[in-house]
Each structure stands twice: as C-alpha cells, then as structure tokens.
Scaffold this active site. Sequence first.
Site, PDB file in Angstrom:
ATOM      1  N   GLN A   1      46.427  44.620  40.816  1.00  0.00           N
ATOM      2  CA  GLN A   1      45.654  43.831  41.775  1.00  0.00           C
ATOM      3  C   GLN A   1      45.428  44.602  43.073  1.00  0.00           C
ATOM      4  O   GLN A   1      46.042  45.641  43.309  1.00  0.00           O
ATOM      5  CB  GLN A   1      46.410  42.515  42.083  1.00  0.00           C
ATOM      6  CG  GLN A   1      47.848  42.744  42.546  1.00  0.00           C
ATOM      7  CD  GLN A   1      48.782  41.597  42.185  1.00  0.00           C
ATOM      8  OE1 GLN A   1      48.341  40.474  41.941  1.00  0.00           O
ATOM      9  NE2 GLN A   1      50.075  41.873  42.170  1.00  0.00           N
TER      10      GLN A   1
ATOM     11  N   ASP B   1      57.201  39.080  47.574  1.00  0.00           N
ATOM     12  CA  ASP B   1      57.428  39.208  49.022  1.00  0.00           C
ATOM     13  C   ASP B   1      58.891  39.060  49.396  1.00  0.00           C
ATOM     14  O   ASP B   1      59.291  39.407  50.507  1.00  0.00           O
ATOM     15  CB  ASP B   1      56.565  38.201  49.786  1.00  0.00           C
ATOM     16  CG  ASP B   1      56.865  36.772  49.373  1.00  0.00           C
ATOM     17  OD1 ASP B   1      57.932  36.245  49.744  1.00  0.00           O
ATOM     18  OD2 ASP B   1      56.025  36.163  48.675  1.00  0.00           O
TER      19      ASP B   1
ATOM     20  N   ASP C   1      57.619  31.521  41.060  1.00  0.00           N
ATOM     21  CA  ASP C   1      56.950  31.710  42.353  1.00  0.00           C
ATOM     22  C   ASP C   1      55.803  32.672  42.094  1.00  0.00           C
ATOM     23  O   ASP C   1      55.805  33.818  42.519  1.00  0.00           O
ATOM     24  CB  ASP C   1      57.986  32.305  43.318  1.00  0.00           C
ATOM     25  CG  ASP C   1      57.427  32.534  44.705  1.00  0.00           C
ATOM     26  OD1 ASP C   1      56.225  32.327  44.922  1.00  0.00           O
ATOM     27  OD2 ASP C   1      58.218  32.961  45.566  1.00  0.00           O
TER      28      ASP C   1
ATOM     29  N   THR D   1      51.598  33.910  41.497  1.00  0.00           N
ATOM     30  CA  THR D   1      50.280  33.807  42.102  1.00  0.00           C
ATOM     31  C   THR D   1      49.554  32.649  41.428  1.00  0.00           C
ATOM     32  O   THR D   1      50.115  31.924  40.608  1.00  0.00           O
ATOM     33  CB  THR D   1      49.493  35.126  41.908  1.00  0.00           C
ATOM     34  OG1 THR D   1      49.480  35.420  40.507  1.00  0.00           O
ATOM     35  CG2 THR D   1      50.146  36.270  42.650  1.00  0.00           C
TER      36      THR D   1
END
Lengths: 283, 283
Positions: free
Chosen positions: A31, A86, A155, A157
């Site tokens: 990505q 993250d 968690d 996208t």
Amino acid sequence: MNLWFTEDHSPYARFSFRVEEHLYTATSEFQKIDVFQTTEFGRILTLDGYVMVTEKDEFIYHDMIVHVPMATNPSIQKVLVIGAGDGGTVRELTRYPSIKKIDMVEIDEQVVKVCQEFLPQTAAQLTDPRVTLYFEDGLKFVRQQENAYDLIIVDSTDPFGPGEGLFTKEFYGNCYKALNEQGILVNQHESPFYAEDARGMQRAHKSIMGFFPVSKVYQAHIPTYPSGHWLFGLASKKYDPIEDLDSDAWNALGLQTKYYNTKLHVGSFALPNYVKELLIHAK
Amino acid sequence: MNLWFTEDHSPYARFSFRVEEHLYTATSEFQKIDVFQTTEFGRILTLDGYVMVTEKDEFIYHDMIVHVPMATNPSIQKVLVIGAGDGGTVRELTRYPSIKKIDMVEIDEQVVKVCQEFLPQTAAQLTDPRVTLYFEDGLKFVRQQENAYDLIIVDSTDPFGPGEGLFTKEFYGNCYKALNEQGILVNQHESPFYAEDARGMQRAHKSIMGFFPVSKVYQAHIPTYPSGHWLFGLASKKYDPIEDLDSDAWNALGLQTKYYNTKLHVGSFALPNYVKELLIHAK
C-alpha cells in the site's frame, strides 16, 4: 503555504486536514504509506489515502479497542493482535501487568518501521519483551492457531485493500478456533452512518454472530474517522461485556485513561435505534 | 458540475458537502441564510456559513434535545423553545399528546419562512394549534416570564453571532426564573473536541451550574456537526435524568424514534474522561 490533505468520507462528503509538512511518502509491497504533520491533529498516518491514526484522537480508538475486553475479563494473559501496525493497541495492552504474551501480526513491516520513526507516541511499546512481531498475513497466521489465546483484537484497515480477507467468515471461524474457551474477539467494525461503511459493518457482524454465542456491538466518538461514529464488535465464548464487567477490579488497577471509564463501557453498548436495525438486518 | 459547500470545523479542519443545487440564498436582518441540495445529506440549511440542519442526520439532534427531558418528566405540559427556527424541535414535541402549549421564540422570522418552504421535513408541525411563534429576541422574551414553563429548550446557533447572548449567565438566570418548580432546562452545548467549541461548552456549563441544583451533560453522535461528538446540558430544579427516568412509561407512549431509546438515554450521560475533566475545570 496553504496545504491540505483531503479524505473522501463518502463519494459526496470530504474531510480535510491543514498540513504543515508532508513528512514521509512511499509505496510498500502492499500500500501507499504517508505521514503528514498537521496543525490540528499532530502527525497523521494514512494508508492508500485513508487516515489510520492521528496523534490528537488516537487515544479514543485505542482505549476502546483494548480496555473494553480487558475490563470484561481481567484474567486475560495471552493476546493476539492482527494489524495495528501503528502500535497503539499494543501500547495499551502493555499497561496490564497481568498480560504475559502479545503476538502482533502485521502484514506490512514498512508500516511498523514508519510508525517507529514518525509516531513514537503510538509505536514506542512495540519493544516490550512480551511482544512478538510477525510480519505476515493475519489470515494465514490465525489458520494455524488452536486454543491459544484469551483475546484476539482485529485492528485492521478497512474491508478493502490488504484488510479485505479479515472481514470474511473463514477468518472469523479461524479466530474462534484460535481462542480458548474463555476467548474474546474484538473487531473494528466501521461506521453505521455512510452506506458503504454500514455494509462492511453488517457483513462483519453477521459473520461473527455465526460462530460466537455472545456477539455485541459498542460505539465511540472518533472525530477523524468517517462520520465520527465508530463501532466495535465484541464476541465471546463465555463472557458478557456488561454482565461480567467488574468495575471495581478494573478501577483498582489504577490505569489513567483519557476516554475510557467503566460507566462509559456500559454506556457504549447502548446503541441508537437505527444502528440496532442495521444489526438486526445484517446480511 | 462539481460544486462543494465547505465548512471550517476548526481553523485547521474542514468538512465538505457535494452540492447538486444552491436552492436559496439571502441575507436577513440577522444573518446569511442558505439552502443547498446535497447528494449525501439531502437538503441542508446554513446560517452565516455554518450547517444548522441536514435532512439526513437532523433526527439525531432533535431526538436527543426533546426525548431526553420528556422521558425524564413525562408530565411536562408547557414548553418554551428558544431558537430552533427549522422546526425540528417543535415537530418532536408535538408528538406528545400530554403537551398543551409550545411557545417558540425565534429571532429571525426569515429562517422560519425559508424552512417552511424548503425543509418541510422539519418545519411542517409549526402549524400545530398548540404552537405559538414569537419572532423576537429570546433573551428579552425570557426576562419577562416567571414560573411559567415545565421545560425550556435552548436550541440556539453557536455562541457567536445572533446566538451569543444565549450563552450568558443573565440568560440562564432568567431561564431559571421562567421555569416552575418542576422545571427542566435543556441547552445545546457544542462539542468538547475542538478548542473553541470546548470553551463555549465550558462557559455554558459553568453558568448553568450556578443556578440549578441538578446539572448534567449528555452526548450524541451527530456526523455533520464539528467532530461529530455533540453535547447537551440538562439542568433541573428537581428531576434527575437518570434516577427519575421511567423507561416503562416512555416506552408505553409507543413513539417510533430512529436514534433515541431509553437505554441510550442512560448511556448518553456516561461521558469520556477528557470531557469530564473539561466540565470539572469549566470556567
């Protein structure tokens, strides 16, 4: 300089962030990854042009995806986190001394490297000795696990692009198998407000319901996600997030949180009628 | 055609609506009034460039500003509404057969006329025989009332422009005097998320607390208002919105609502920690 980053929240609604500096841009195997310094929200990470995390409001998402299951079953020791490059979800998990093992499976190693460099606020705890990072497909990883975890946090996208497989029946079935008999699954569920997001949420809810005896949905106010009205699914083999909540036990841990508290935990499961209708008619 | 209406949610964050047609524009004695046909949100009304109401999500605001006080005291008969030119608050109030009298005080008659023409979805019930419209300054109107109402709803614009005086101590003191001993005051309280909105919310909360023995804050997800996280203040001389809530009585009324339900009523008073901090330090 008058630079703005704009995200489409629907084909007909857009949200824009004033940008002070475009700190990073690259395209990984999976990505496009960008980091911007914004005026209102601090640093923000975007993947394929969609905002994943901002320094200003990430505490809301990470409080709600971690503390709701942890307060539901305070004896959780072994956790699997899927996605979450993250590091914010792991950061919140490492605050619990009771947790012994955190496996984090993120498909894109470059996201983690970028966050370690540009978003230490969320990524700093990825070096905790209880954490093992696996850079591989969460879908494949979870297929190989059986009776191994107390908690799985998805968690991911959005349900298109690299996260697509994580919204399928096969995946949730494998999560069920990977959990032990106390197991809880938490899933980021998208928003109920815009039509395409709502369909993603309905699909995930319907798929999860087919496997777990307990399957509930809760909500939070996340200003930088589309509509600001964000849902999470909590599914479980045994624990009910309201009936089994032990507020005294959680409060005794003394964790300081900016969003979560145990009254809000209960309140977050009280959904608007239109959201309840979407869930009843999920397909 | 590729036409967008953009609102600044903060100096550094913007929300944009795709516009199909600019249906109306004029400047009244008080403000600039516009109506747009949008693709995602149906018709929207803006005053001085700020979105007041959209056909897609107005149900959330109007459910929460009306049904929360009405379920707290189902014997409410006499209601004063300040502002609310679009008519949505009055529409929800007229659904209660128990209400005998609704006085609505809107400073700008042109807003009401425009909504009656372009937003019949919200404005249609302004002709209900129980409703009396006063086109004057709410601040002055309420000064002349004493012991006259069971409920006052302050459905104002933001605390700048024509709505400014409605966020002052003098105004809330006069609301206290205008209410009878069962009186409830509900106030739209802005958002906690952006700094300037949060200061407006703190000022209103602090001023109201000085007069009323009960003063609580509740929240809703309103996607088209800045941050999507919106607060309301409920102040009262006697009733507590949680302890005095009679869910069975409200449910027995059989009102169909798209957002409100009595479980959500309770949940909406469970605030995030950062909002509770703002309220504790309100000045």
